[in-house]
Design an enzyme around this catalytic site. Sequence first.
Site, mmCIF file in Angstrom:
data_model
loop_
_atom_site.group_PDB
_atom_site.id
_atom_site.type_symbol
_atom_site.label_atom_id
_atom_site.label_comp_id
_atom_site.label_asym_id
_atom_site.label_seq_id
_atom_site.Cartn_x
_atom_site.Cartn_y
_atom_site.Cartn_z
ATOM 1 N N GLU A 117 -9.483 -0.442 -2.182
ATOM 2 C CA GLU A 117 -9.284 0.933 -2.006
ATOM 3 C C GLU A 117 -9.104 1.806 -3.136
ATOM 4 O O GLU A 117 -9.564 2.966 -2.898
ATOM 5 C CB GLU A 117 -7.771 0.963 -1.045
ATOM 6 C CG GLU A 117 -8.053 0.289 0.536
ATOM 7 C CD GLU A 117 -6.593 -0.245 0.761
ATOM 8 O OE1 GLU A 117 -5.660 -0.014 0.369
ATOM 9 O OE2 GLU A 117 -6.898 -1.005 1.914
ATOM 10 N N HIS A 149 -8.221 -3.034 -6.775
ATOM 11 C CA HIS A 149 -8.094 -3.149 -5.299
ATOM 12 C C HIS A 149 -9.203 -2.095 -4.570
ATOM 13 O O HIS A 149 -9.785 -1.142 -5.162
ATOM 14 C CB HIS A 149 -6.888 -2.816 -4.674
ATOM 15 C CG HIS A 149 -6.709 -3.086 -3.348
ATOM 16 N ND1 HIS A 149 -7.228 -2.398 -2.198
ATOM 17 C CD2 HIS A 149 -5.769 -4.155 -2.579
ATOM 18 C CE1 HIS A 149 -6.752 -2.949 -0.928
ATOM 19 N NE2 HIS A 149 -6.159 -4.020 -1.363
ATOM 20 N N GLU A 196 -11.036 -10.806 -1.655
ATOM 21 C CA GLU A 196 -10.712 -9.953 -0.636
ATOM 22 C C GLU A 196 -12.012 -9.267 -0.113
ATOM 23 O O GLU A 196 -12.444 -8.357 -0.538
ATOM 24 C CB GLU A 196 -9.646 -8.817 -0.901
ATOM 25 C CG GLU A 196 -8.488 -9.143 -1.608
ATOM 26 C CD GLU A 196 -7.404 -8.158 -1.116
ATOM 27 O OE1 GLU A 196 -6.422 -8.655 -0.462
ATOM 28 O OE2 GLU A 196 -7.349 -7.070 -1.362
ATOM 29 N N LYS A 221 0.742 -1.166 -0.005
ATOM 30 C CA LYS A 221 0.080 0.139 -0.104
ATOM 31 C C LYS A 221 0.790 1.239 -0.002
ATOM 32 O O LYS A 221 2.050 1.174 -0.448
ATOM 33 C CB LYS A 221 -1.076 0.006 1.269
ATOM 34 C CG LYS A 221 -1.811 -1.324 1.351
ATOM 35 C CD LYS A 221 -2.917 -1.270 2.208
ATOM 36 C CE LYS A 221 -3.545 -2.735 2.307
ATOM 37 N NZ LYS A 221 -4.713 -2.672 2.878
HETATM 38 C C1 PEP Z 1 -5.131 -5.972 1.235
HETATM 39 O O1 PEP Z 1 -5.254 -4.706 1.120
HETATM 40 O O2 PEP Z 1 -4.720 -6.542 0.141
HETATM 41 C C2 PEP Z 1 -5.137 -6.570 2.380
HETATM 42 C C3 PEP Z 1 -5.233 -7.821 2.299
HETATM 43 O O3 PEP Z 1 -4.480 -5.961 3.583
HETATM 44 P P1 PEP Z 1 -4.515 -6.535 5.023
HETATM 45 O O4 PEP Z 1 -3.803 -7.918 4.834
HETATM 46 O O5 PEP Z 1 -4.004 -5.542 5.843
HETATM 47 O O6 PEP Z 1 -5.853 -6.926 5.613
#
Ligand code: PEP
Length: 257
Positions: free
Chosen positions: A103, A101, A173, A13
């Site tokens: 975000e 992603h 995710e 990130k």
């Molecule tokens: C991500 O942002 O792809 C992620 C899985 O973050 P985290 O492992 O911090 O939950």
Amino acid sequence: TTARRPLMAGNWKMNLNHLEAIAHTQKLAFALNDKDFDRVDVALLPPFTDLRSVQTLVDGDKLRIVYGGQDLSRHDGGAYTGDVSGAMLAKLGCTFVLVGHSERRQYHHEDDDLVNAKVLAAYRHSLTPILCVGEGLPVRQAGGQVAHSVSQLDGALRTVTAEQARSVVVAYEPVWAIGTGEVATPADAQEVCSALRARLAELYDGEVAAAVRILYGGSVKSDNIAGIMDQPDVDGALVGGASLDPGEFVKLCRFGE
Ligand code: PEP
């Protein structure tokens, strides 16, 4: 029972400047050995400003680590201030690029059409997209996680050919599990990952579905990775927070050992 090679991908990130990136990559290079790389693909997804530094270490020391960007432009070049093209990433030796992603979807309003355009841009430059899908908490609470994630897969792969799709990496995710410490159960991960694979078989064929690597992401740590990797349709992990600790990331690469 599958020939799919596990993939452990660290999404840094917006963390680690280029000097910190060098120190971090050197620690990983020191700790990881040929036995690790024989078993798992290890990918780093640093900020754009770190890629050149990572490339220099990987090339100079012939590391078996691969790397990629966290995003790319849908365009190949031109008057798009602040954007970075697939051509630029390819020139830096990137193997992968994250696309869609959560975000990016949330803070940059990326929708399925833009994600699709970025997937196509990645393929134009021989980059392997790591396509992220996953539901937020309200959808999960309403039991809509499979439909939501499958629909994001459909949108992203629109006009993607079977030949291209064969190499895509999909990352499931669940948004409620990202950076929250709230990890999905292995069964939760398997439910959606198997549905995504089934959808790939419908969109393409069984051979494509069997070839595609599907990762789980969301608060993965060394103490919860084994159960997740035990699932038949989970082929690796996309790791955010835990990838910022080199020791922890090495442990993740050694899942199940
Ligand atoms: C991500 O942002 O792809 C992620 C899985 O973050 P985290 O492992 O911090 O939950």
